[in-house]
Enzyme design. Structure first.
Site, short mmCIF file in Angstrom:
data_model
loop_
_atom_site.label_atom_id
_atom_site.label_comp_id
_atom_site.label_asym_id
_atom_site.label_seq_id
_atom_site.Cartn_x
_atom_site.Cartn_y
_atom_site.Cartn_z
N TYR A 55 0.85 -1.20 0.00
CA TYR A 55 0.00 0.00 0.00
C TYR A 55 0.88 1.23 0.00
O TYR A 55 1.84 1.31 0.77
CB TYR A 55 -0.90 0.02 1.25
CG TYR A 55 -2.35 -0.16 0.86
CD1 TYR A 55 -2.98 0.78 0.04
CD2 TYR A 55 -3.07 -1.26 1.27
CE1 TYR A 55 -4.29 0.62 -0.34
CE2 TYR A 55 -4.40 -1.43 0.90
CZ TYR A 55 -5.00 -0.49 0.09
OH TYR A 55 -6.30 -0.66 -0.30
N GLU A 96 -0.47 4.81 -0.51
CA GLU A 96 -1.26 6.03 -0.75
C GLU A 96 -0.36 7.26 -0.61
O GLU A 96 0.45 7.34 0.32
CB GLU A 96 -2.42 6.11 0.24
CG GLU A 96 -3.56 5.18 -0.13
CD GLU A 96 -4.74 5.29 0.81
OE1 GLU A 96 -4.74 6.16 1.69
OE2 GLU A 96 -5.67 4.49 0.65
N ASP A 131 -6.60 13.30 -25.07
CA ASP A 131 -6.69 11.90 -24.66
C ASP A 131 -5.93 11.12 -25.73
O ASP A 131 -6.47 10.82 -26.79
CB ASP A 131 -8.15 11.46 -24.57
CG ASP A 131 -8.26 10.00 -24.12
OD1 ASP A 131 -7.23 9.29 -24.18
OD2 ASP A 131 -9.36 9.58 -23.73
N THR A 179 -3.62 5.55 -21.85
CA THR A 179 -3.41 4.22 -21.30
C THR A 179 -2.00 3.78 -21.67
O THR A 179 -1.41 4.28 -22.62
CB THR A 179 -4.41 3.20 -21.89
OG1 THR A 179 -4.46 3.39 -23.30
CG2 THR A 179 -5.79 3.38 -21.31
N LYS A 226 -1.61 0.01 -24.94
CA LYS A 226 -1.96 -0.13 -26.36
C LYS A 226 -0.66 -0.20 -27.16
O LYS A 226 0.16 -1.06 -26.88
CB LYS A 226 -2.89 1.01 -26.78
CG LYS A 226 -4.24 0.97 -26.01
CD LYS A 226 -5.23 1.97 -26.54
CE LYS A 226 -6.61 1.82 -25.91
NZ LYS A 226 -6.76 2.53 -24.63
N ARG A 270 -1.36 -2.91 -18.27
CA ARG A 270 -2.69 -2.29 -18.28
C ARG A 270 -2.72 -1.17 -17.24
O ARG A 270 -2.42 -1.41 -16.06
CB ARG A 270 -3.74 -3.36 -17.96
CG ARG A 270 -5.17 -2.96 -18.19
CD ARG A 270 -6.02 -4.17 -18.47
NE ARG A 270 -5.71 -4.68 -19.79
CZ ARG A 270 -6.28 -4.23 -20.91
NH1 ARG A 270 -7.20 -3.30 -20.88
NH2 ARG A 270 -5.94 -4.73 -22.08
N1 DSN Z 1 -11.98 0.49 -25.43
C1 DSN Z 1 -10.73 0.99 -25.96
C2 DSN Z 1 -10.61 0.72 -27.40
O1 DSN Z 1 -10.74 -0.43 -27.77
O2 DSN Z 1 -10.38 1.61 -28.20
C3 DSN Z 1 -10.54 2.43 -25.65
O3 DSN Z 1 -10.56 2.62 -24.30
#
Ligand code: DSN
Length: 421
Positions: free
Chosen positions: A61, A63, A207, A233, A236, A242
């Site tokens: 933990y 925080e 974003d 994120t 990708k 993740r």
């Molecule tokens: N759900 C994702 C996608 O497949 O583009 C984006 O967050």
């Protein structure tokens, strides 16, 4: 050759302790290896990232932030978080980085919390034109708690309509303008968006979840010099664990950090943060830059080959890792195409195209991405082969034919093993 879902000997131990879960992990590894992974938001992260994620850092933990924690014993995790922050700032040339968001949606909630109050007006890309749930969908917190006004793409070229964006900004005076999408194959003109934000006094939020990996690999222009805040994120094209991350100008550092913790989250997932640090180090290597370039080249080849098969690439092609394909010429809708491709071992998703006459549950399109197959080492020849598999799969409802295509798919993927040791 032996393969495991993660990090060597630990898997044997899991097999002894919990054969049910071990079997699922192995089956999933088999699925990822043998079928073609064309979901534009997925990738195969490195074994080093998997090792960091499956580590004892998960137990801790922490925080707060490095040096300012609410728990003792954070000396080691502090070092991991500092490394992740420094690597993110250096890779992206950012003034500030927060590496704690658990996901892209968590990062986006924090962005809203840092810059807006419920009821404020935000301008963002419309979901049917490629935006994201957190960009104002009525079923999401963003659409429920904020007055989100949507801009879209032009009907003639399917590119962002910057004139509409500017007109809407002048008319609605948004607190924040969001650019970024989940199904937009072209580059975004960040300089133009900055000009509009300056004209109306709005915060510029990008974003960048889908394309940040291409930015990390220096394959496309970066939004970081222009934006007040960039959320994304890490799993990708970036090929990390993740999770989510936020970059910002230093003026906004305190607001962002406060919004993430204690605003939106409690304890950060320190194993994921270690995984983010590992991925960021990998992204700084020349090999990753070559990878990012190949992702785009492969996607362009895939889109062009699908066009040769009679399908239409939205906006005339792609400049990124994803292509949006209008499949109306096949007389098969997106939902059915997705199902047929699935039976043929081709994993992709149905996707609305701009001005889609079909409902979001049916759609007239499919979205394909090249991040995972490029990580496997596939190139232009394989992209052409994949396009032919897709076209043949969409064209038939005969399950025996689809099963035959699946065998051909498996013969292709067997030449490009993942997670070998
Ligand atoms: N759900 C994702 C996608 O497949 O583009 C984006 O967050």
């Amino acid at each position: 050759m032996s393969v495991t879902p993660f990090y060597g000997p630990d898997f044997d131990f899991l097999t002894e302790q919990d054969p049910d879960i071990a079997e699922i992990l192995l089956s999933e590894l088999h699925r990822q290896q043998s079928d073609l992974q064309l979901i534009a938001s997925e990738n195969f992260t490195s074994t080093a990232v998997l090792a960091a994620m499956g580590s004892t850092l998960s137990n801790k933990y922490a925080e707060g932030y490095p040096g300012k924690r609410y728990y003792g014993g954070c000396e080691e995790v502090d070092k991991a978080e500092i490394l992740a922050i420094e690597r993110a700032k250096s890779l992206f040339g950012a003034e500030h980085a927060n590496v704690q968001p658990h996901s892209g949606a968590s990062a986006n909630i924090a962005v809203y919390a840092a810059f807006t109050k419920p009821g404020d007006t935000v301008l963002a890309m419309s979901l049917p034109h490629g935006g994201h749930l957190t960009h104002g969908s009525k079923v999401n917190f963003s659409g429920k708690w904020f007055n989100v006004v949507s801009y879209g793409v032009r009907a003639d070229n399917e590119l962002i309509d910057y004139d509409e964006l500017r007109d809407l900004a002048i008319k609605n005076k948004p607190k924040m303008i969001c650019s970024g999408a989940t199904a937009y194959p072209s580059l975004i003109d960040f300089e133009k968006v900055r000009e509009i934000c300056d004209e109306v006094g709005a915060i510029m939020w990008v974003d960048a979840a889908h394309f940040i990996g291409l930015v990390a690999g220096k394959a496309i222009p970066s939004p970081v010099p222009f934006a007040d805040v960039v959320s994304f994120t890490t799993h990708k094209v970036l090929r990390g664990p993740r999770g989510g991350m936020i970059l910002s100008k230093s003026d906004h550092a305190a607001a962002i950090d406060k919004a993430v913790f204690p605003g939106m989250q409690g304890g950060p997932i320190m194993s994921a943060i270690a995984g983010k640090a590992v991925a960021l180090k990998e992204c700084a290597q020349p090999a990753y830059q070559r990878y990012a370039e190949s992702v785009i080249v492969n996607c362009q080849e895939l889109a062009a080959a699908l066009e040769k098969e009679g399908m239409r690439a939205v906006s005339g092609g792609t400049q990124t890792h994803l292509a949006l394909i209008d499949i109306r010429s096949t007389n098969v809708n997106g939902k059915v195409a997705d199902q047929r491709c699935g039976l043929a071992g081709i994993v992709l998703n149905k996707n609305a195209i701009p001005f889609d006459p079909e409902s979001p549950a049916v759609t007239s399109g499919i979205r394909v991405g090249s991040a995972a197959t490029t990580t496997q080492g596939m190139g232009k020849a394989e992209m052409r082969e994949i396009a032919s598999f897709i076209a043949r799969a969409i064209a038939t409802e005969d399950e025996a034919v689809l099963a035959n295509i699946r065998q051909e798919v498996h013969a292709l993927t067997a030449r490009f093993p993942i997670y070998t040791k």
